[in-house]
Each structure stands twice: as C-alpha cells, then as structure tokens.
Design a protein around this motif. Structure first.
Motif, PDB file in Angstrom:
ATOM      1  N   GLN A 284      42.991  40.814  45.330  1.00 52.01           N
ATOM      2  CA  GLN A 284      42.878  41.652  44.135  1.00 52.01           C
ATOM      3  C   GLN A 284      42.284  40.849  42.982  1.00 52.01           C
ATOM      4  O   GLN A 284      41.448  41.353  42.216  1.00 52.01           O
ATOM      5  CB  GLN A 284      44.247  42.201  43.761  1.00 52.01           C
ATOM      6  CG  GLN A 284      44.827  43.158  44.790  1.00 52.01           C
ATOM      7  CD  GLN A 284      46.264  43.544  44.491  1.00 52.01           C
ATOM      8  OE1 GLN A 284      46.838  43.134  43.493  1.00 52.01           O
ATOM      9  NE2 GLN A 284      46.859  44.336  45.369  1.00 52.01           N
ATOM     10  N   TYR A 285      42.701  39.583  42.858  1.00 54.78           N
ATOM     11  CA  TYR A 285      42.164  38.717  41.806  1.00 54.78           C
ATOM     12  C   TYR A 285      40.662  38.533  41.987  1.00 54.78           C
ATOM     13  O   TYR A 285      39.892  38.589  41.018  1.00 54.78           O
ATOM     14  CB  TYR A 285      42.872  37.361  41.830  1.00 54.78           C
ATOM     15  CG  TYR A 285      42.285  36.355  40.872  1.00 54.78           C
ATOM     16  CD1 TYR A 285      42.667  36.325  39.530  1.00 54.78           C
ATOM     17  CD2 TYR A 285      41.336  35.432  41.299  1.00 54.78           C
ATOM     18  CE1 TYR A 285      42.119  35.405  38.647  1.00 54.78           C
ATOM     19  CE2 TYR A 285      40.773  34.507  40.421  1.00 54.78           C
ATOM     20  CZ  TYR A 285      41.178  34.498  39.105  1.00 54.78           C
ATOM     21  OH  TYR A 285      40.625  33.589  38.233  1.00 54.78           O
ATOM     22  N   PHE A 286      40.229  38.319  43.226  1.00 58.55           N
ATOM     23  CA  PHE A 286      38.807  38.104  43.483  1.00 58.55           C
ATOM     24  C   PHE A 286      37.995  39.350  43.119  1.00 58.55           C
ATOM     25  O   PHE A 286      36.912  39.239  42.531  1.00 58.55           O
ATOM     26  CB  PHE A 286      38.579  37.735  44.946  1.00 58.55           C
ATOM     27  CG  PHE A 286      37.147  37.419  45.260  1.00 58.55           C
ATOM     28  CD1 PHE A 286      36.556  36.257  44.790  1.00 58.55           C
ATOM     29  CD2 PHE A 286      36.385  38.289  46.020  1.00 58.55           C
ATOM     30  CE1 PHE A 286      35.228  35.972  45.064  1.00 58.55           C
ATOM     31  CE2 PHE A 286      35.054  38.001  46.299  1.00 58.55           C
ATOM     32  CZ  PHE A 286      34.484  36.841  45.815  1.00 58.55           C
ATOM     33  N   ILE A 287      38.492  40.523  43.451  1.00 61.87           N
ATOM     34  CA  ILE A 287      37.797  41.762  43.089  1.00 61.87           C
ATOM     35  C   ILE A 287      37.681  41.877  41.578  1.00 61.87           C
ATOM     36  O   ILE A 287      36.626  42.247  41.043  1.00 61.87           O
ATOM     37  CB  ILE A 287      38.523  42.980  43.683  1.00 61.87           C
ATOM     38  CG1 ILE A 287      38.365  42.992  45.206  1.00 61.87           C
ATOM     39  CG2 ILE A 287      37.981  44.282  43.094  1.00 61.87           C
ATOM     40  CD1 ILE A 287      39.159  44.073  45.911  1.00 61.87           C
ATOM     41  N   ASP A 288      38.749  41.538  40.851  1.00 62.55           N
ATOM     42  CA  ASP A 288      38.699  41.575  39.385  1.00 62.55           C
ATOM     43  C   ASP A 288      37.641  40.611  38.845  1.00 62.55           C
ATOM     44  O   ASP A 288      36.920  40.924  37.888  1.00 62.55           O
ATOM     45  CB  ASP A 288      40.067  41.229  38.792  1.00 62.55           C
ATOM     46  CG  ASP A 288      41.101  42.320  39.029  1.00 62.55           C
ATOM     47  OD1 ASP A 288      40.697  43.462  39.321  1.00 62.55           O
ATOM     48  OD2 ASP A 288      42.309  42.021  38.934  1.00 62.55           O
ATOM     49  N   GLU A 289      37.538  39.436  39.464  1.00 63.51           N
ATOM     50  CA  GLU A 289      36.532  38.460  39.039  1.00 63.51           C
ATOM     51  C   GLU A 289      35.120  38.965  39.327  1.00 63.51           C
ATOM     52  O   GLU A 289      34.191  38.744  38.539  1.00 63.51           O
ATOM     53  CB  GLU A 289      36.767  37.114  39.730  1.00 63.51           C
ATOM     54  CG  GLU A 289      37.949  36.341  39.190  1.00 63.51           C
ATOM     55  CD  GLU A 289      37.778  36.003  37.713  1.00 63.51           C
ATOM     56  OE1 GLU A 289      36.687  35.528  37.329  1.00 63.51           O
ATOM     57  OE2 GLU A 289      38.721  36.240  36.939  1.00 63.51           O
ATOM     58  N   LEU A 290      34.955  39.626  40.453  1.00 61.18           N
ATOM     59  CA  LEU A 290      33.650  40.211  40.778  1.00 61.18           C
ATOM     60  C   LEU A 290      33.244  41.247  39.732  1.00 61.18           C
ATOM     61  O   LEU A 290      32.094  41.260  39.262  1.00 61.18           O
ATOM     62  CB  LEU A 290      33.706  40.882  42.148  1.00 61.18           C
ATOM     63  CG  LEU A 290      33.559  40.015  43.387  1.00 61.18           C
ATOM     64  CD1 LEU A 290      33.742  40.872  44.634  1.00 61.18           C
ATOM     65  CD2 LEU A 290      32.206  39.337  43.423  1.00 61.18           C
ATOM     66  N   LEU A 291      34.179  42.110  39.378  1.00 62.96           N
ATOM     67  CA  LEU A 291      33.877  43.159  38.405  1.00 62.96           C
ATOM     68  C   LEU A 291      33.585  42.566  37.031  1.00 62.96           C
ATOM     69  O   LEU A 291      32.703  43.054  36.308  1.00 62.96           O
ATOM     70  CB  LEU A 291      35.039  44.152  38.330  1.00 62.96           C
ATOM     71  CG  LEU A 291      35.276  44.964  39.602  1.00 62.96           C
ATOM     72  CD1 LEU A 291      36.537  45.804  39.478  1.00 62.96           C
ATOM     73  CD2 LEU A 291      34.076  45.866  39.912  1.00 62.96           C
ATOM     74  N   ALA A 292      34.298  41.502  36.673  1.00 65.14           N
ATOM     75  CA  ALA A 292      34.037  40.832  35.387  1.00 65.14           C
ATOM     76  C   ALA A 292      32.645  40.200  35.382  1.00 65.14           C
ATOM     77  O   ALA A 292      31.912  40.297  34.393  1.00 65.14           O
ATOM     78  CB  ALA A 292      35.102  39.776  35.127  1.00 65.14           C
ATOM     79  N   GLU A 293      32.276  39.562  36.486  1.00 67.22           N
ATOM     80  CA  GLU A 293      30.939  38.963  36.596  1.00 67.22           C
ATOM     81  C   GLU A 293      29.868  40.024  36.559  1.00 67.22           C
ATOM     82  O   GLU A 293      28.824  39.870  35.914  1.00 67.22           O
ATOM     83  CB  GLU A 293      30.836  38.169  37.907  1.00 67.22           C
ATOM     84  CG  GLU A 293      29.523  37.470  38.126  1.00 67.22           C
ATOM     85  CD  GLU A 293      29.365  36.212  37.319  1.00 67.22           C
ATOM     86  OE1 GLU A 293      28.244  35.666  37.290  1.00 67.22           O
ATOM     87  OE2 GLU A 293      30.369  35.753  36.725  1.00 67.22           O
ATOM     88  N   ALA A 294      30.133  41.138  37.252  1.00 71.73           N
ATOM     89  CA  ALA A 294      29.150  42.207  37.325  1.00 71.73           C
ATOM     90  C   ALA A 294      28.879  42.820  35.956  1.00 71.73           C
ATOM     91  O   ALA A 294      27.759  43.254  35.672  1.00 71.73           O
ATOM     92  CB  ALA A 294      29.638  43.286  38.293  1.00 71.73           C
ATOM     93  N   ALA A 295      29.907  42.845  35.098  1.00 71.90           N
ATOM     94  CA  ALA A 295      29.737  43.420  33.758  1.00 71.90           C
ATOM     95  C   ALA A 295      28.686  42.673  32.946  1.00 71.90           C
ATOM     96  O   ALA A 295      28.079  43.228  32.030  1.00 71.90           O
ATOM     97  CB  ALA A 295      31.072  43.420  33.018  1.00 71.90           C
ATOM     98  N   THR A 296      28.445  41.408  33.295  1.00 74.89           N
ATOM     99  CA  THR A 296      27.442  40.611  32.571  1.00 74.89           C
ATOM    100  C   THR A 296      26.046  40.791  33.150  1.00 74.89           C
ATOM    101  O   THR A 296      25.073  40.298  32.560  1.00 74.89           O
ATOM    102  CB  THR A 296      27.797  39.118  32.630  1.00 74.89           C
ATOM    103  OG1 THR A 296      27.616  38.622  33.979  1.00 74.89           O
ATOM    104  CG2 THR A 296      29.239  38.874  32.227  1.00 74.89           C
ATOM    105  N   LYS A 297      25.940  41.493  34.287  1.00 71.92           N
ATOM    106  CA  LYS A 297      24.658  41.605  34.974  1.00 71.92           C
ATOM    107  C   LYS A 297      24.036  42.975  34.927  1.00 71.92           C
ATOM    108  O   LYS A 297      22.853  43.127  35.212  1.00 71.92           O
ATOM    109  CB  LYS A 297      24.819  41.181  36.458  1.00 71.92           C
ATOM    110  CG  LYS A 297      25.165  39.707  36.625  1.00 71.92           C
ATOM    111  CD  LYS A 297      25.243  39.339  38.082  1.00 71.92           C
ATOM    112  CE  LYS A 297      25.514  37.849  38.262  1.00 71.92           C
ATOM    113  NZ  LYS A 297      24.401  37.018  37.752  1.00 71.92           N
ATOM    114  N   SER A 298      24.816  43.996  34.629  1.00 67.82           N
ATOM    115  CA  SER A 298      24.267  45.353  34.652  1.00 67.82           C
ATOM    116  C   SER A 298      23.141  45.498  33.647  1.00 67.82           C
ATOM    117  O   SER A 298      23.201  44.972  32.537  1.00 67.82           O
ATOM    118  CB  SER A 298      25.364  46.376  34.342  1.00 67.82           C
ATOM    119  OG  SER A 298      26.275  46.483  35.413  1.00 67.82           O
ATOM    120  N   ASP A 299      22.105  46.240  34.061  1.00 74.63           N
ATOM    121  CA  ASP A 299      20.979  46.507  33.158  1.00 74.63           C
ATOM    122  C   ASP A 299      21.441  47.353  31.996  1.00 74.63           C
ATOM    123  O   ASP A 299      22.292  48.202  32.111  1.00 74.63           O
ATOM    124  CB  ASP A 299      19.865  47.237  33.914  1.00 74.63           C
ATOM    125  CG  ASP A 299      19.150  46.303  34.888  1.00 74.63           C
ATOM    126  OD1 ASP A 299      19.256  45.078  34.711  1.00 74.63           O
ATOM    127  OD2 ASP A 299      18.498  46.820  35.813  1.00 74.63           O
TER     128      ASP A 299
END
Length: 299
Positions: A284-299
């Motif tokens: 669950q922690y890893f998924i949260d980290e993925l979503l946090a990282e993704a928030a910096t990449k979205s166009d």
C-alpha cells in the motif's frame, strides 16, 4: 473432496491439462494424479475435464464453474498468509512489480528509492513485459502490482487506479524539417515513423489519430523501448513518436522534441492489482509513492 484435490484442479489448469507436468509440480507420481482426479469426479458425479482418449483437452462447463470457486479458495489461502505475515512483521517480504520498460525507467526510480529507505528488508522483483502478459502475471500471482498504459482497464477482476496522464512527442535530429514550423498530422504522415510496438505505450492512440484524420501511417520501425526508438532517430531512419516522459532534455539535447498534445489523444498510465488480493502495508505504501510521483509527471 479435500484441499489437495482442489489444488490438483488448479495445477492441471495452470499446466495446460498436462498430467505429467501437474504431477511433477505437485511432487507426486502421475498415477496418483489420475487417481485423485477420478475420485474427485466420482464424488461430484460428473466429469470436470473434456477428454480425447486419455488426454485432458479442457474443462467441461461444470469444471469451469468449479474452477472459478477454486480460484477464490486459492486467493483466500494466499490472503490468509499475507495477513499473518503483515501482522507479525511488515518489515520483511517481497514486492513483485510487473511493468513495461518505459515505466521502469521513467516512473519507478523515485518511488523505489523512497520505498527502499522505508522498507530496507523488502526484496523487490521487477518483471518487464508486454501489457497483455502483465495481466497474466497478476492472475498467476507472479506479480503484486502491474503498471502500464494499455489494456489494464479491460479486466473486471482488477482494481485499476489512474496514475498519470501524458502525451506523445515527435523527436527529430536538429536541422530536420519537422524541427521548425507548425507540426501537423499531414506533415508527420509524409515521414517514415519510428514508434512503439502494438500494445505498448499508447500505440493505439497514435494509430487512432491517423485513422480519424484519414491519413496513412508509415511505421518504419517499431520497438517496446523508447531508447531504441531514439537511437534509430539519431541514425536518420525517420521521425520518432515517443512518450513525452521519455524525452530527457539533457541526455537528448541532440534531438528536438515537438509536442503532439493537440494531435494525438492523451494516454493514462494505470496501476492495477487483483481485486481480491490482500495488500500488505508495504505494498500500500508503494502504491501511495507511485501516485505521489505520478502527480509530478502528469501533463
């Protein structure tokens, strides 16, 4: 019936109904597998497998129904062990990630680095494969999480979470005619195109854009790896169409990237896992980290 017979049914299904392979996997002789199957079918009063002579060739309608229940039982067994392990010690375990090259290189490094700091005792296994195979890896319990752009939303047995939205870019060497002026599908259509293999990284969105515009798409080279595409763009083989996240301004300073945001529909990278799967706290922690990282990449 007993759990061993249910496990036999699942193993036969996984091994393509091969009695010999199923026996090897269960560490018993083939005659024992045949005997247990006969007892199971006799108890149920109907065949579970279609046969051609002595060869099993598939499941009967009853076998299909029972197999669905066996899958639920098998998932419950795995969940029980995961719950116990998580309760006793959440600092050890294994995280299996199934993804494509693009996500492994451009999305995962940050989340994995932070995950390693938080959970140094968790082993990480990453499998890079095609989107179609990623789904199979989840169902075969060979991956806990799958991350990719294509196909994941088509499986109702999965929980699918949007991760980030992105667009394609066209990459050309400096001095190429498309490095300047308005970029249009008409201009792209006149060039040999280097892009992704079907099923990878928004290839379907690229094809749709050209089909909708009634324009030909001359794909001269297709690869699953953005770096491979950029390599052959440098050799002058054509115009590369890659994910915008794959263009690295410093490393790719010899190439010009032109946004295709207004020409090709946006794509969404997604995270998926089995709906019935218990997720340990570290997962669950890893998924949260993925979503946090993704928030910096979205166009």
């Amino acid at each position: 019936m007993n759990l061993n017979q249910l496990e036999l049914l699942r193993t036969l299904h996984e091994t393509g109904f091969n009695l010999s392979r199923a026996a090897d996997k269960m560490h018993v002789v083939q005659s024992a597998v045949s005997r247990q199957l006969q007892l199971f079918e006799a108890e149920l009063g109907s065949p579970l497998f279609a046969r051609q002579g002595k060869k099993l060739i598939g499941l009967t309608p009853l076998g299909e129904r029972i197999m669905a229940e066996v899958d639920l039982i098998n998932q419950a067994k795995k969940n029980i062990q995961l719950i116990a392990d998580d309760f006793l010690d959440s600092s050890s375990g294994t995280l299996h990630i199934a993804t494509t090259h693009t996500q492994a290189k451009y999305l995962l490094p940050g989340p994995i680095a932070r995950f390693r700091l938080r959970y140094p005792g968790i082993k990480i296994y990453m499998v890079q494969s095609s989107p179609d195979n990623l789904i199979d890896l989840l169902h075969q319990h060979k991956a806990d999480i799958a991350i990719c752009t294509e196909r994941l939303a088509e499986d109702d047995k999965l929980v699918v979470k949007p991760c980030y939205h992105w667009h394609h870019v066209a990459v050309v060497p400096k001095g190429h005619p498309l490095a300047e002026g308005d970029i249009t599908l008409q201009r792209l259509s006149a060039e040999p195109i280097l892009t992704y293999t079907p099923g990878f990284t928004g290839r379907s969105a690229i094809e749709k854009a050209f089909v909708d515009a009634h324009l030909p798409l001359d794909i001269n080279l297709a690869a699953a790896d953005s770096d491979v595409i950029k390599t052959y763009v440098r050799l002058g083989m054509g115009v590369g169409i890659i994910a915008g996240t794959s263009y690295e301004p410093v490393k790719d300073a010899d190439l010009v990237a032109r946004s295709l945001m207004d020409l090709i529909p946006s794509s969404t990278t997604k995270i998926a896992y089995l709906r019935q799967l218990y997720l340990p706290s570290y997962c669950q922690y890893f998924i949260d980290e993925l979503l946090a990282e993704a928030a910096t990449k979205s166009d």
